[in-house]
Structures are given as structure tokens and as C-alpha cells.
Design a protein around this motif. Sequence first.
Motif, PDB file in Angstrom:
ATOM      1  N   ALA A  30       0.839  -1.206   0.000  1.00 48.23           N
ATOM      2  CA  ALA A  30       0.000   0.000   0.000  1.00 48.23           C
ATOM      3  C   ALA A  30       0.870   1.250   0.000  1.00 48.23           C
ATOM      4  CB  ALA A  30      -0.925   0.009   1.216  1.00 48.23           C
ATOM      5  N   ILE A  31       0.426   2.250  -0.764  1.00 44.81           N
ATOM      6  CA  ILE A  31       1.040   3.582  -0.753  1.00 44.81           C
ATOM      7  C   ILE A  31      -0.037   4.572  -0.338  1.00 44.81           C
ATOM      8  CG2 ILE A  31       2.111   5.423  -2.113  1.00 44.81           C
ATOM      9  CD1 ILE A  31       3.300   3.331  -3.936  1.00 44.81           C
ATOM     10  N   ASN A  32       0.213   5.312   0.743  1.00 45.65           N
ATOM     11  CA  ASN A  32      -0.699   6.368   1.202  1.00 45.65           C
ATOM     12  C   ASN A  32      -0.037   7.716   0.955  1.00 45.65           C
ATOM     13  OD1 ASN A  32      -2.734   4.624   2.228  1.00 45.65           O
ATOM     14  ND2 ASN A  32      -1.480   4.244   4.040  1.00 45.65           N
ATOM     15  N   THR A  33      -0.677   8.554   0.164  1.00 43.05           N
ATOM     16  CA  THR A  33      -0.076   9.845  -0.187  1.00 43.05           C
ATOM     17  C   THR A  33      -0.554  10.993   0.682  1.00 43.05           C
ATOM     18  OG1 THR A  33      -1.811  10.121  -1.864  1.00 43.05           O
ATOM     19  CG2 THR A  33       0.286   9.189  -2.599  1.00 43.05           C
ATOM     20  N   GLU A  34      -1.440  10.713   1.651  1.00 44.65           N
ATOM     21  CA  GLU A  34      -1.924  11.784   2.513  1.00 44.65           C
ATOM     22  C   GLU A  34      -0.783  12.353   3.354  1.00 44.65           C
ATOM     23  OE1 GLU A  34      -5.278   8.942   1.748  1.00 44.65           O
ATOM     24  OE2 GLU A  34      -3.184   8.786   2.349  1.00 44.65           O
ATOM     25  N   GLU A  35      -0.738  13.692   3.504  1.00 46.50           N
ATOM     26  CA  GLU A  35       0.273  14.329   4.343  1.00 46.50           C
ATOM     27  C   GLU A  35      -0.128  14.314   5.802  1.00 46.50           C
ATOM     28  OE1 GLU A  35       1.594  18.133   3.166  1.00 46.50           O
ATOM     29  OE2 GLU A  35       2.078  17.558   1.124  1.00 46.50           O
ATOM     30  N   VAL A  36      -1.405  14.138   6.075  1.00 47.80           N
ATOM     31  CA  VAL A  36      -1.891  14.093   7.456  1.00 47.80           C
ATOM     32  C   VAL A  36      -2.635  12.782   7.643  1.00 47.80           C
ATOM     33  CG1 VAL A  36      -3.352  15.163   9.191  1.00 47.80           C
ATOM     34  CG2 VAL A  36      -2.110  16.592   7.566  1.00 47.80           C
ATOM     35  N   PHE A  37      -2.111  11.960   8.545  1.00 48.74           N
ATOM     36  CA  PHE A  37      -2.738  10.687   8.869  1.00 48.74           C
ATOM     37  C   PHE A  37      -3.047  10.743  10.350  1.00 48.74           C
ATOM     38  CE2 PHE A  37      -2.719   5.881   8.671  1.00 48.74           C
ATOM     39  CZ  PHE A  37      -3.661   5.798   7.667  1.00 48.74           C
ATOM     40  N   ASP A  38      -4.249  11.206  10.707  1.00 42.21           N
ATOM     41  CA  ASP A  38      -4.551  11.517  12.101  1.00 42.21           C
ATOM     42  C   ASP A  38      -4.769  10.257  12.933  1.00 42.21           C
ATOM     43  OD1 ASP A  38      -7.103  10.629  11.450  1.00 42.21           O
ATOM     44  OD2 ASP A  38      -7.873  12.650  11.130  1.00 42.21           O
ATOM     45  N   ALA A  39      -4.918  10.479  14.254  1.00 42.89           N
ATOM     46  CA  ALA A  39      -5.047   9.358  15.175  1.00 42.89           C
ATOM     47  C   ALA A  39      -6.291   8.528  14.878  1.00 42.89           C
ATOM     48  CB  ALA A  39      -5.095   9.887  16.606  1.00 42.89           C
ATOM     49  N   GLU A  40      -7.369   9.178  14.467  1.00 43.27           N
ATOM     50  CA  GLU A  40      -8.603   8.447  14.163  1.00 43.27           C
ATOM     51  C   GLU A  40      -8.409   7.528  12.963  1.00 43.27           C
ATOM     52  OE1 GLU A  40     -13.313   9.370  13.070  1.00 43.27           O
ATOM     53  OE2 GLU A  40     -11.944  11.001  13.625  1.00 43.27           O
ATOM     54  N   VAL A  56       0.450  -4.713 -13.437  1.00 41.65           N
ATOM     55  CA  VAL A  56       0.588  -4.970 -11.999  1.00 41.65           C
ATOM     56  C   VAL A  56       2.043  -5.241 -11.654  1.00 41.65           C
ATOM     57  CG1 VAL A  56      -0.060  -6.485 -10.098  1.00 41.65           C
ATOM     58  CG2 VAL A  56      -1.773  -5.804 -11.787  1.00 41.65           C
ATOM     59  N   ARG A  57       2.750  -5.980 -12.507  1.00 39.58           N
ATOM     60  CA  ARG A  57       4.164  -6.252 -12.266  1.00 39.58           C
ATOM     61  C   ARG A  57       4.970  -4.949 -12.259  1.00 39.58           C
ATOM     62  NH1 ARG A  57       4.963  -9.399 -16.255  1.00 39.58           N
ATOM     63  NH2 ARG A  57       4.344 -11.295 -15.127  1.00 39.58           N
ATOM     64  N   ALA A  58       4.647  -4.035 -13.187  1.00 42.05           N
ATOM     65  CA  ALA A  58       5.364  -2.762 -13.248  1.00 42.05           C
ATOM     66  C   ALA A  58       5.083  -1.914 -12.005  1.00 42.05           C
ATOM     67  CB  ALA A  58       4.967  -2.002 -14.517  1.00 42.05           C
ATOM     68  N   LEU A  59       3.828  -1.899 -11.550  1.00 41.65           N
ATOM     69  CA  LEU A  59       3.486  -1.132 -10.358  1.00 41.65           C
ATOM     70  C   LEU A  59       4.148  -1.729  -9.114  1.00 41.65           C
ATOM     71  CD1 LEU A  59      -0.307  -0.459 -11.059  1.00 41.65           C
ATOM     72  CD2 LEU A  59       1.523   1.247 -11.020  1.00 41.65           C
ATOM     73  N   ALA A  60       4.192  -3.052  -9.017  1.00 41.56           N
ATOM     74  CA  ALA A  60       4.849  -3.697  -7.884  1.00 41.56           C
ATOM     75  C   ALA A  60       6.349  -3.416  -7.895  1.00 41.56           C
ATOM     76  CB  ALA A  60       4.590  -5.201  -7.910  1.00 41.56           C
ATOM     77  N   ASP A 111      -1.600  -9.343  -3.524  1.00 47.18           N
ATOM     78  CA  ASP A 111      -0.910 -10.572  -3.948  1.00 47.18           C
ATOM     79  C   ASP A 111      -0.185 -10.414  -5.289  1.00 47.18           C
ATOM     80  OD1 ASP A 111      -1.378 -12.183  -1.758  1.00 47.18           O
ATOM     81  OD2 ASP A 111      -3.270 -12.977  -2.536  1.00 47.18           O
ATOM     82  N   ARG A 112       0.176  -9.203  -5.631  1.00 42.56           N
ATOM     83  CA  ARG A 112       0.860  -8.912  -6.910  1.00 42.56           C
ATOM     84  C   ARG A 112       0.043  -9.420  -8.110  1.00 42.56           C
ATOM     85  NH1 ARG A 112       6.687  -7.378  -6.322  1.00 42.56           N
ATOM     86  NH2 ARG A 112       6.999  -7.218  -4.062  1.00 42.56           N
ATOM     87  N   TRP A 137      10.238   1.539  -1.862  1.00 37.58           N
ATOM     88  CA  TRP A 137      10.446   0.956  -0.528  1.00 37.58           C
ATOM     89  C   TRP A 137      11.929   0.961  -0.168  1.00 37.58           C
ATOM     90  CZ3 TRP A 137       7.390  -0.376   3.425  1.00 37.58           C
ATOM     91  CH2 TRP A 137       7.919  -1.187   4.433  1.00 37.58           C
ATOM     92  N   ALA A 138      12.771   0.658  -1.123  1.00 34.88           N
ATOM     93  CA  ALA A 138      14.214   0.631  -0.873  1.00 34.88           C
ATOM     94  C   ALA A 138      14.738   1.999  -0.471  1.00 34.88           C
ATOM     95  CB  ALA A 138      14.957   0.120  -2.111  1.00 34.88           C
ATOM     96  N   ASP A 139      14.093   3.064  -0.954  1.00 37.88           N
ATOM     97  CA  ASP A 139      14.528   4.430  -0.626  1.00 37.88           C
ATOM     98  C   ASP A 139      13.844   4.978   0.624  1.00 37.88           C
ATOM     99  OD1 ASP A 139      16.202   4.533  -2.825  1.00 37.88           O
ATOM    100  OD2 ASP A 139      14.637   5.349  -4.145  1.00 37.88           O
ATOM    101  N   GLY A 140      12.815   4.289   1.131  1.00 38.89           N
ATOM    102  CA  GLY A 140      12.055   4.788   2.278  1.00 38.89           C
ATOM    103  C   GLY A 140      12.821   4.649   3.580  1.00 38.89           C
ATOM    104  N   ARG A 141      12.308   5.305   4.603  1.00 40.29           N
ATOM    105  CA  ARG A 141      12.942   5.291   5.927  1.00 40.29           C
ATOM    106  C   ARG A 141      11.904   4.980   6.987  1.00 40.29           C
ATOM    107  NH1 ARG A 141      16.495  10.321   7.876  1.00 40.29           N
ATOM    108  NH2 ARG A 141      17.913   9.326   6.403  1.00 40.29           N
TER     109      ARG A 141
END
Length: 334
Positions: free
Chosen positions: A137-147, A233-237, A207-208, A244-248
Motif C-alpha cells: 500500500a502507498i498512502n499519499t496523505e500528508e496528514v494521517f490523524d489518530a482516528e 501490476v508487475r510494473a506497479l509492484a 498478492d501482486r 520501498w528501498a529508498d524509504g525510511r
Amino acid sequence: MTPDADLGYRALSMMGPHTVARLARELGMSQRRVSRALDELAAVEAVRPVRTAANAGYCSKDGLVWEAVALDRVLHTLRQRRTPDSALERWRRHITTVSGVGLMALEDASVRRWPTRATARQRASTLIAAERHEHLAINTEEVFDAESTAAALPLDNSMLARGIRLRVLGRPPSDGDRSSAYATALGRSGGMYRELQTLPLKLMIFDRRVAFLPSDPLDLEKGYVEVADAEVVRALAGMFDRLWADGRDPREQGVPPIDLSNREQSLVHLLAMGYTDQSAAQELRLSVRTVAYTMRSLMDRLGVENRFQLALLLGAAGAAPQPPRYGDSDTKEA
């Protein structure tokens, strides 16, 4: 900010101007670590050096004394530096991505459109229930609140309980909050979460085999597109894996949540309010030795060297009330 910078800013905010040497002594850290932390803070205008006669008693060999800039000004500066993406930029990234993987040229047979957000959610629930191996999953929201976090975790945990490998990519919050509660809660159940400043589009991959993305990146109420074409789907995965490799992991620099026992919570609250070990012991009907042992055990568990560091760490994690800050009216009267 790094934990050292966060610690340094909180210390200067509460104790007032300090030299590097004096701040290092108060924090139980080396002067080199304190200097690096101050350099980091100065780069975002969170602290400033002063050379005033009023601070002569604190002056170092180079005459520099460091003081914290007011919190509201610091936050304003940080928010000005972090300019939110424009709608046009988000749209361009989305279109560039779907064009690059050939989505626009697909036959209708491999694409299904779910016209509203509600119908898309129902379809996503069906796809999640049918998953057997992996959910991306990719979430692009800048604010992901507690709710939102609280609502997402039960579904995440249900997937993990079924043995599904779960990886989630998100964006750092726009307000600079480094809380890592979601990453920590997800990690406890076996899920993985990373953050990246720029993400091309909102996406789920089941499941790719099937991909799910918004029809309109600027209006999620317009529904989602479901793609079952193997090449797309293979290209998106593959794109997800590269991101993911660049994420922290935000837990590397964030402030992890701290769980305190009822006794620890009560004791920390009293000490933060100005109680001594003896008066806190009387209030809680404990021995002074038990108070000292509890505090030493807590410091060892959290990896800090003295009570001052412990107070700042607990305050940063929201596990204890903040003591009065330098310049507050009650501090002046005291």
C-alpha cells in the motif's frame, strides 16, 4: 530532527541560555554531540547564539551562549520550508505513473471502474479477504490523524494474523511531527512501514495480481480503478519495491511511544510537578528506596543517563507533563 537536537531544544527552552559546555554537563553528553545538535537546530533557525552582557556569567571562551527561539516561530519557519505539493504536481505525478506502466492503453477487459469511494471500499474489502500472500500500500496523505490510524490498525492486524506480508509506504507529516506510533503499532504485529517525501500515487496491490488506484488523484470520492493486467501490476509492484528501498522507518529518528506502569505514571507525574523523592513517596505510600529504585529502573529501560534526560524523553513522547519553561511567569516568580 534527530533525538539529540530535540533534546537540546527542549533543554534550552526550559533552562534558558547555555554554553555548549554547560549544556553538555546538564545533558550528560559530550560537547561534540551537543555541538552537532546545535548546528542542526541553527540550520532551521530553532536556536541562535547571543553575545550580550546580560549573559556574561554564562559565556564560553568564544563568547557564545545559545538560546532557543520561541516555539511558534520555529514551527512557522519549518512549515514555510516545507511547501505542500500543488494539485497540479500531484496530478502530473499520477498521470506520469499510469502512463509509464501502460495503464491508459489497456483493454477494458482488464480494467474495472468503481465509480464511488463507497463501492471501491467494498471491493477493496473483498480483495483483502481473498489475499493469501502479500499486501502492498502507498498512502499519499500528508496528514494521517489518530482516528485514521486507529481505524486502519484492526484491518492491518487481521491481514497479519492470516500470515499476509504487509508493507505500507507513507509520507512524513507536513507539520514535522515525528511521532512513530503507527509504525510501532504495525511493527508489533509483524507489519512494516516506511516514509518517503515524494510518492507518485495512492495505490494498493493485492498478492501482486490486482492493483487498485484512484480514478482522480485530487478527488477520491470519484472512485477507484481496478487493474488485473499482469504486466501493469508487475510494473506497479516493481515501482513499489524501488520506492520501498529508498524509504525510511520513522522510528529511526522519531519519538517512540513509551508505556509506563501505573506506579511509574503516578511517580513521574508527581516529580514533574516538583515533588521530591521523599514527598512523592509519602503521597504514594511508598518507601523512598522504592521511589529511587523505580526511577533507576525506568532510566535503565529507556537508555538515559540521568533524570533530566528522562524528563525530556518522557515529555517528548507525551508520557509525562512538561515542566515549566524558561521565561514562564511562574518560573520567574519562583
